[in-house]
Design a protein around this motif. Sequence first.
Motif, short mmCIF file in Angstrom:
data_model
loop_
_atom_site.label_atom_id
_atom_site.label_comp_id
_atom_site.label_asym_id
_atom_site.label_seq_id
_atom_site.Cartn_x
_atom_site.Cartn_y
_atom_site.Cartn_z
N ASP A 180 -3.90 63.65 -62.50
CA ASP A 180 -3.89 64.91 -61.78
C ASP A 180 -5.17 65.72 -61.97
OD1 ASP A 180 -3.41 65.33 -64.46
OD2 ASP A 180 -1.97 66.96 -64.14
N ASN A 181 -6.07 65.23 -62.80
CA ASN A 181 -7.33 65.93 -63.05
C ASN A 181 -8.37 65.49 -62.03
OD1 ASN A 181 -9.93 66.70 -64.29
ND2 ASN A 181 -8.69 67.19 -66.08
N PRO A 182 -9.10 66.44 -61.43
CA PRO A 182 -10.15 66.04 -60.48
C PRO A 182 -11.20 65.11 -61.08
CG PRO A 182 -9.70 68.39 -60.30
CD PRO A 182 -8.95 67.90 -61.50
N ALA A 183 -11.33 65.13 -62.40
CA ALA A 183 -12.32 64.26 -63.06
C ALA A 183 -11.77 62.86 -63.33
CB ALA A 183 -12.77 64.88 -64.38
N TYR A 184 -10.55 62.58 -62.87
CA TYR A 184 -9.90 61.30 -63.18
C TYR A 184 -10.73 60.11 -62.69
CZ TYR A 184 -6.63 57.39 -62.85
OH TYR A 184 -6.05 56.16 -62.95
N LEU A 185 -11.22 60.19 -61.46
CA LEU A 185 -11.97 59.07 -60.91
C LEU A 185 -13.25 58.83 -61.71
CD1 LEU A 185 -12.33 56.87 -58.83
CD2 LEU A 185 -13.31 58.57 -57.27
N GLN A 186 -13.95 59.90 -62.06
CA GLN A 186 -15.15 59.77 -62.88
C GLN A 186 -14.82 59.12 -64.22
OE1 GLN A 186 -17.18 63.50 -63.53
NE2 GLN A 186 -18.75 62.59 -64.84
N ALA A 187 -13.68 59.52 -64.78
CA ALA A 187 -13.26 58.93 -66.06
C ALA A 187 -12.93 57.46 -65.91
CB ALA A 187 -12.05 59.69 -66.60
N GLU A 188 -12.28 57.08 -64.82
CA GLU A 188 -11.93 55.68 -64.61
C GLU A 188 -13.17 54.81 -64.44
OE1 GLU A 188 -8.50 53.91 -64.29
OE2 GLU A 188 -8.87 55.38 -65.85
N LEU A 189 -14.16 55.33 -63.73
CA LEU A 189 -15.41 54.58 -63.60
C LEU A 189 -16.10 54.46 -64.95
CD1 LEU A 189 -16.82 56.00 -60.23
CD2 LEU A 189 -15.54 53.89 -60.61
N GLY A 190 -16.06 55.54 -65.73
CA GLY A 190 -16.62 55.47 -67.07
C GLY A 190 -15.88 54.48 -67.95
N ARG A 191 -14.55 54.46 -67.83
CA ARG A 191 -13.76 53.52 -68.62
C ARG A 191 -14.08 52.09 -68.23
NH1 ARG A 191 -8.60 51.04 -68.85
NH2 ARG A 191 -8.13 51.61 -66.70
#
Length: 571
Positions: free
Chosen positions: A322-333
């Motif tokens: 639900d965080n707008p930064a989720y996609l950025q985090a997934e790419l980082g992961r």
Amino acid sequence: MLKLRHVPLVLAAGLALWSASTVSAREGGAGAYLAARLAGAQSDYVVASEYFARALAADPENTTLMEDAAISEVGRGEIGNALPIAQAYDKTGAKSQVADLLILTGLAQKDDFKTAIAELDEGRSAGELVDGLYRAWALLGLGQMSEATGAFDEVTKINGLKSFGLYHKALALASVGDFEGADAIFSGPEGGPLRSTRRGVMAHAQILSQLERDPDAVKLIDESFGSGGDPVIAALRAELEAGKTVPFTMVEGARDGIAEVYYTVASALGSENTDINTLAYARMAEYLAPDDADTVLLVASILEGQGQHALASTEFDKIGRDNPAYLQAELGRAGALIESGRVDAAIEALQRVAKENPARADIWNMLGDTYRREERFAEAADAYDKAIANIDTRTDIYWGLYFARGISNERLKKWPEAEADFRKALELQPDQPSVLNYLGYSYIERKEKLDEALKMIEKAVAERPDDGAFVDSLGWGLYRLGRYEEAVTQMERAVELMPVDAVLNDHLGDVYWAVGRTREAEFQWRRALSFAEDGNADADPNRIRRKLEVGLDAVLAEEGAPPLAVSKNGN
């Protein structure tokens, strides 16, 4: 030892370096200490913390071990474990910057600002910048707003810290509802540096929204980020564009303010600064504001820089869907998984987010790059197809997509498609050296358009004269054109730049053979063979062995290639 109060933005040697002092050897303490030291030197905080705990159990009064154990716990994000160690250290009467920082952070986490100010008054310090801003936020936490603003003003008087003081003063004013005062700082003549940071823009946009000035907030975002804002910025802009009054959430109290101080310091040190100093401040910020996505991402990026991919992946996992930064985090992961060797898991994650966000070219591009590194060229080309379908083909920044797809198509032996992609990349980015070199070398290998190919490679080498692969391409092009003496000069230079590359040594051997330097040719082929046998997949060890057995002329004849147009005198 340097003291933190004398070095505002750098933690002192006790925090930055693993201590070199010795430890008692009783009960195996020395072995555990040495193992901990080795792990610590490699930034392996998880292993270091385990061994420092063992060493400390063997020598519980050793202050050096206490400090090092606390550092390792900070590194792996276990501030709750580090705090009692710091408190035990403090009771010995010794002084430690990391202990001071931890104790002050613990007090902030409990909102015990009265004790925190007393500790500062007694000389406890986390650095000049931190101390001044910490005191100001602690005063705010005690409800003493006038004293707090005065403390922020004192920070602005310190050489080099004016912008930091103004930024935090504006946040403090906004946190108590004085949005006019906060806007006056951001919009004033000295607010330029504040508006130049991402978080400064976000804070100011929220402040403007609270003042019912959403159009001004949208304008601020557009002027700051154009159309290239990240998902968090895009979400904020969408709310403002819809006319919603956005709450001020950047800092909601004194504890958040102190977390922002730590984040400010870590950011000032730079996310690419991967030593324990930067990580310590970022970890303290995360401890006080665990739900702040920017802080989590900062911690993850520092850990990535230290090669601690498992810990970084754990950080990325903290950001929910639900965080707008989720996609950025997934790419980082996914990137962390790739770096840690878990490529299949990374591909699975990228496939999932690509399916969820089919119009995101950057996701398809990352997936394509991952496939290409694994030499899964058909899947790479398909991913690049999807990326290219979602870009503006007129934009020159996308030349790399066509280049990457061209490489994949070339490896799939789909030359017309590859050539078209390389040409498109050059159309978008004329004279791009990597594309010129790859396309020129491909022409040479295919024995096509040799004159044009050589000109391409000469341009690439002129741009990057110290790139061994480019110089090799030039030497090989000259060889293909029968200009053997010129080729020798270039190939020798290439091998000088990349001495253990199997392909380059193999090429130099061929060039030496072409000019009659057969003994030197055989020497280079043997070097090439040794490197090829060590795993250089681009060199053919069987062909090299055959050249050593019968010579290059015979191998060319066996392959149906034209003979070398030069006499050989031997040497």
